[in-house]
Design an enzyme around this catalytic site. Sequence first.
Site, PDB file in Angstrom:
ATOM      1  N   GLU A   1       0.813  -1.252   0.086  1.00 58.20           N
ATOM      2  CA  GLU A   1      -0.047   0.041   0.000  1.00 58.20           C
ATOM      3  C   GLU A   1       0.873   1.310   0.004  1.00 58.20           C
ATOM      4  O   GLU A   1       0.578   2.293   0.784  1.00 58.20           O
ATOM      5  CB  GLU A   1      -1.069   0.012   1.216  1.00 58.20           C
TER       6      GLU A   1
ATOM      7  N   THR B   1       5.256   2.072  -0.562  1.00 58.98           N
ATOM      8  CA  THR B   1       6.559   1.817   0.307  1.00 58.98           C
ATOM      9  C   THR B   1       7.038   3.154   1.337  1.00 58.98           C
ATOM     10  O   THR B   1       6.233   3.933   1.187  1.00 58.98           O
ATOM     11  CB  THR B   1       7.893   1.824  -0.488  1.00 58.98           C
TER      12      THR B   1
HETATM   13  N1  COS Z   1      -6.268  11.582  -3.016  1.00 59.92           N
HETATM   14  C1  COS Z   1      -7.066  12.160  -4.411  1.00 59.92           C
HETATM   15  N2  COS Z   1      -6.267  12.585  -5.328  1.00 59.92           N
HETATM   16  C2  COS Z   1      -4.850  12.313  -5.387  1.00 59.92           C
HETATM   17  C3  COS Z   1      -4.442  11.578  -4.290  1.00 59.92           C
HETATM   18  C4  COS Z   1      -5.193  11.205  -3.363  1.00 59.92           C
HETATM   19  N3  COS Z   1      -4.470  11.161  -2.370  1.00 59.92           N
HETATM   20  N4  COS Z   1      -2.964  11.701  -4.561  1.00 59.92           N
HETATM   21  C5  COS Z   1      -2.912  12.179  -5.949  1.00 59.92           C
HETATM   22  N5  COS Z   1      -3.975  12.687  -6.193  1.00 59.92           N
HETATM   23  C6  COS Z   1      -4.233  13.189  -7.774  1.00 59.92           C
HETATM   24  C7  COS Z   1      -3.501  14.368  -7.728  1.00 59.92           C
HETATM   25  O1  COS Z   1      -4.185  15.702  -7.393  1.00 59.92           O
HETATM   26  C8  COS Z   1      -3.360  14.552  -9.572  1.00 59.92           C
HETATM   27  O2  COS Z   1      -4.488  15.353 -10.133  1.00 59.92           O
HETATM   28  P1  COS Z   1      -4.596  15.725 -11.219  1.00 59.92           P
HETATM   29  O3  COS Z   1      -4.500  14.700 -12.230  1.00 59.92           O
HETATM   30  O4  COS Z   1      -6.044  16.496 -11.334  1.00 59.92           O
HETATM   31  O5  COS Z   1      -3.618  17.050 -11.290  1.00 59.92           O
HETATM   32  C9  COS Z   1      -3.098  13.182  -9.684  1.00 59.92           C
HETATM   33  O6  COS Z   1      -3.973  12.323  -8.614  1.00 59.92           O
HETATM   34  C10 COS Z   1      -1.731  12.850  -9.924  1.00 59.92           C
HETATM   35  O7  COS Z   1      -1.122  12.934  -8.795  1.00 59.92           O
HETATM   36  P2  COS Z   1       0.458  13.019  -8.632  1.00 59.92           P
HETATM   37  O8  COS Z   1       1.060  13.954  -9.589  1.00 59.92           O
HETATM   38  O9  COS Z   1       0.872  13.300  -7.100  1.00 59.92           O
HETATM   39  O10 COS Z   1       0.773  11.397  -9.236  1.00 59.92           O
HETATM   40  P3  COS Z   1       2.016  10.555  -9.142  1.00 59.92           P
HETATM   41  O11 COS Z   1       2.120   9.621 -10.434  1.00 59.92           O
HETATM   42  O12 COS Z   1       3.300  11.403  -8.965  1.00 59.92           O
HETATM   43  O13 COS Z   1       2.042   9.706  -7.878  1.00 59.92           O
HETATM   44  C11 COS Z   1       2.371   8.703  -5.613  1.00 59.92           C
HETATM   45  C12 COS Z   1       1.930   9.993  -6.800  1.00 59.92           C
HETATM   46  C13 COS Z   1       3.797   8.131  -5.974  1.00 59.92           C
HETATM   47  C14 COS Z   1       2.243   9.231  -4.382  1.00 59.92           C
HETATM   48  C15 COS Z   1       1.239   7.440  -5.900  1.00 59.92           C
HETATM   49  O14 COS Z   1       1.571   7.153  -7.401  1.00 59.92           O
HETATM   50  C16 COS Z   1       1.452   6.299  -5.032  1.00 59.92           C
HETATM   51  O15 COS Z   1       0.862   6.376  -3.867  1.00 59.92           O
HETATM   52  N6  COS Z   1       1.996   5.362  -5.506  1.00 59.92           N
HETATM   53  C17 COS Z   1       1.995   4.070  -4.673  1.00 59.92           C
HETATM   54  C18 COS Z   1       1.174   3.243  -5.121  1.00 59.92           C
HETATM   55  C19 COS Z   1       0.881   2.242  -4.064  1.00 59.92           C
HETATM   56  O16 COS Z   1       0.686   2.492  -3.073  1.00 59.92           O
HETATM   57  N7  COS Z   1       0.951   0.968  -4.727  1.00 59.92           N
HETATM   58  C20 COS Z   1       0.542  -0.234  -3.895  1.00 59.92           C
HETATM   59  C21 COS Z   1      -0.325  -0.959  -4.479  1.00 59.92           C
HETATM   60  S1  COS Z   1      -1.399  -1.631  -3.343  1.00 59.92           S
HETATM   61  S2  COS Z   1      -0.580  -3.099  -2.417  1.00 59.92           S
END
Ligand code: COS
Length: 379
Positions: free
Chosen positions: A363, A365
């Site tokens: 969920e 890292t």
């Molecule tokens: N809630 C609502 N919207 C969100 C959000 C959240 N928590 N986080 C990001 N967003 C939105 C942003 O506002 C942005 O919106 P717009 O497209 O309108 O600008 C969009 O989503 C993209 O956000 P961001 O640019 O931050 O995306 P990134 O691709 O840079 O990703 C991380 C950010 C790395 C934080 C995200 O990809 C992530 O959490 N990755 C890990 C995934 C994970 O947990 N995998 C495990 C799977 S389950 S075991």
Amino acid sequence: MDLQLTEEQEMIRKMVRDFAQKEVAPIAAEIDDKGVVPFENIKKMAHLGLLGLTVSEQYDGGGADAISYVIAIEELAKVCASTAIFVAVQNSLVCAGIEKFGTEEQKEQYLKPLARGEKIGAFALTEPGAGCDVSVLQTAAVRDGDVYVINGSKRFITNGGFADIVILFAQTDKAQRHRGITAFIVEKGFEGFAVGEEENKMGIRGTNTSELIFDDVRVPVANRLSEEGQGFKITMTMLDAGRVGVAAQAVGIAQGAYEAALQYSKERVQFGKPICQFQAIQWMLADMATRIEAARLLTYKAALQKETGERFSKEAAMAKLFASETAVWVTNRAVQVHGGYGYMKEYSVERNYRDAKITEIYEGTSEVQRMVIARSILR
Ligand code: COS
């Protein structure tokens, strides 16, 4: 922040603790060894309402608040991290996703049986090439009249092997990257949907972690969760909630290991006295207790922020980051307090040590949590 638990929260703690101590603790080592949470216990948890604890009563859930949920996961994880994550995935990644983003028909058809614990859910996001970076998903969904035709595969899916209902994320427009991701509700029985290899893991060995394969699976448009292109926002929203659950799991694992170390240190005699009388051990116990308390408070804070309805990404990331690193730190010390015995399978701290590690990984890292926190404070 009100630190006084309500009567209802105390009642839920007591109910889950009783169940965990009576029905899970005695078989926790066996769950780890055999690699499965017994069906009997799943049925009992369904009966207690744990599989739909946070779903509103209108959809046959328990209507519990976020603090009660955190308490329930902690109590389960204290004795068995596998049982805890089973419940956490069902509640915060599957049920909550359908309740928040689903249509009334989807809630009737899928949420209600999930909340009653008659059906088990999974959250299928991760792929071989898409872990931290969700925007590069390869699974594709192509619209064909009233259905989407889905092709691709998912990896490391908790409960994937026996889930009846899967929330699946696929690209409907690859060029749009994260803005082209769409979420779907897929049933186990849909043609072309198959379960692949089950993973052989270091810890949480009682959980089923499987590959899912989608080969021309035809999913009705009615099973799309929200609109096309909303999948990334849905997954991030669900993961915020999921991370609070993982933080609670980490607090529980740490608490279980700490209690075992405390007890052992009072019984184990070396150099003529119980080892708890040595300052080296006392300091370890003091640090363990302090870190766990801090992790628990961060977890409660994130849960309270969730209850406000405001975005709680930063609070969830802080709680998960700190609690998971605490769990790894505490379980390591708990093995150390046990000395050679702690390395042996007969002692629960050996399992706690292996189970703790995943909380720093799944969920999101610890590195992803730091990204989320940094982005939030630099905004
Ligand atoms: N809630 C609502 N919207 C969100 C959000 C959240 N928590 N986080 C990001 N967003 C939105 C942003 O506002 C942005 O919106 P717009 O497209 O309108 O600008 C969009 O989503 C993209 O956000 P961001 O640019 O931050 O995306 P990134 O691709 O840079 O990703 C991380 C950010 C790395 C934080 C995200 O990809 C992530 O959490 N990755 C890990 C995934 C994970 O947990 N995998 C495990 C799977 S389950 S075991």
